[in-house]
Design an enzyme around this catalytic site. Structure first.
Site, PDB file in Angstrom:
ATOM      1  N   ASP A  67       0.838  -1.197   0.000  1.00 48.46           N
ATOM      2  CA  ASP A  67       0.000   0.000   0.000  1.00 48.46           C
ATOM      3  C   ASP A  67       0.871   1.245   0.000  1.00 48.46           C
ATOM      4  O   ASP A  67       2.100   1.157   0.055  1.00 48.46           O
ATOM      5  CB  ASP A  67      -0.977   0.011   1.193  1.00 48.46           C
ATOM      6  N   ASP A 136      -9.054  -1.069  13.610  1.00 46.32           N
ATOM      7  CA  ASP A 136     -10.449  -1.270  13.195  1.00 46.32           C
ATOM      8  C   ASP A 136     -10.616  -2.572  12.409  1.00 46.32           C
ATOM      9  O   ASP A 136     -11.643  -2.814  11.792  1.00 46.32           O
ATOM     10  CB  ASP A 136     -10.946  -0.094  12.354  1.00 46.32           C
ATOM     11  N   HIS A 138      -8.644  -3.541   9.824  1.00 48.73           N
ATOM     12  CA  HIS A 138      -8.234  -3.495   8.423  1.00 48.73           C
ATOM     13  C   HIS A 138      -6.946  -4.280   8.196  1.00 48.73           C
ATOM     14  O   HIS A 138      -6.129  -4.446   9.109  1.00 48.73           O
ATOM     15  CB  HIS A 138      -8.083  -2.048   7.933  1.00 48.73           C
ATOM     16  N   GLU A 143     -10.266  -0.920   4.371  1.00 53.74           N
ATOM     17  CA  GLU A 143     -10.964  -0.403   5.533  1.00 53.74           C
ATOM     18  C   GLU A 143     -12.354  -1.044   5.693  1.00 53.74           C
ATOM     19  O   GLU A 143     -12.951  -1.519   4.719  1.00 53.74           O
ATOM     20  CB  GLU A 143     -11.138   1.117   5.393  1.00 53.74           C
TER      21      GLU A 143
END
Length: 252
Positions: A67, A136, A138, A143
């Site tokens: 990423d 969270d 991810h 996401e």
């Protein structure tokens, strides 16, 4: 799926590096999806050490960054490709012609992502990918959402993710970028050897949620790895502290 519990972060890093080296030695031209962030720094240090000791040859290995933050140039010290050079690429014998990363400053990011995804396909797919778990849930920058995208794409970062990464941008007036580029869930699920590294007490609730909840939930992207045909979780004792012994034994 397999869970390997190590004593601490140092052991996690060493075990992870040994697994990478084993794969590279079996397939010298393997395709490695490189992760950034705090979790893999120890692994990269071990990989450099093993290279210096003559235990591995990276000259044929091909890489794709997992990423990147949108809008950052490669020379920006906050970019992930800068991170890769700093911690790994500049210290081993990899051929830089075999290094691929998203062009975060492309005029048409969507078109760039489409080409990046095609480049992964043309390379024969990913042999190795390593990720941590975001606060969270991810993985990479996939996401939580009502749906997840299969291939490389542009993503608007959740505030939880931006907050998690703000320490890396404390010297940057504009803070954490709002957008990023991420490899997609299909690319992750098709990776031949997939690893998740976790260390520290703060990761324990994330793993507890993953292994004690049977839902495959797009609002908790890491849960999709429950369906991966070859995934190993390399975690330390603190990260494993909230997992039942029954779960640890089942995935031993």
């Amino acid at each position: 799926m397999k869970i390997i519990v190590c004593k601490d972060y140092e052991e996690v890093s060493k075990v992870m590096a040994e697994k990478v080296v084993s794969i590279v030695n079996q397939k010298p031209d393997c395709v490695f999806c490189l992760p950034a962030g705090n979790s893999p720094i120890g692994m990269y240090k071990e990989l450099v050490k093993m290279y210096q000791e003559g235990k591995v040859d990276f000259s044929q290995m091909r890489t794709f960054d997992m990423d990147e933050y949108a809008g950052l140039k490669p020379e920006d010290c906050h970019s992930f490709i800068y991170f890769m050079h700093q911690h790994f690429l500049d210290h081993v014998n990899i051929d830089l012609k075999n290094v691929r990363y998203p062009d975060a400053c492309a005029e048409d990011l969507d078109a760039m992502c489409k080409q990046y995804a095609q480049d992964i396909i043309d390379a024969g797919g990913l042999d190795i990918a390593i990720t941590g778990i975001g606060d969270d849930g991810h993985i990479a920058f996939n996401e939580p959402n009502s749906y997840l995208l299969p291939r490389c794409h542009v993503v608007k970062l959740d505030e939880a993710t931006r907050k998690q990464n703000e320490s890396a941008f404390k010297d940057c007036l504009t803070g954490v970028p709002e957008y990023a580029i991420s490899t997609g869930m299909e690319e992750h699920m098709k990776t031949r050897n997939y690893f998740v590294v976790c260390s520290g007490k703060h990761k324990a609730p994330l793993l507890k949620k993953l292994f004690e909840n049977d839902h495959i939930d797009s609002m908790y992207p890491v849960s999709f790895l429950r369906m991966h045909p070859n995934v190993e979780f390399i975690i330390d004792e603190q990260a494993a502290s909230e997992l039942d012994e029954e779960i640890l034994n089942y995935y031993k």
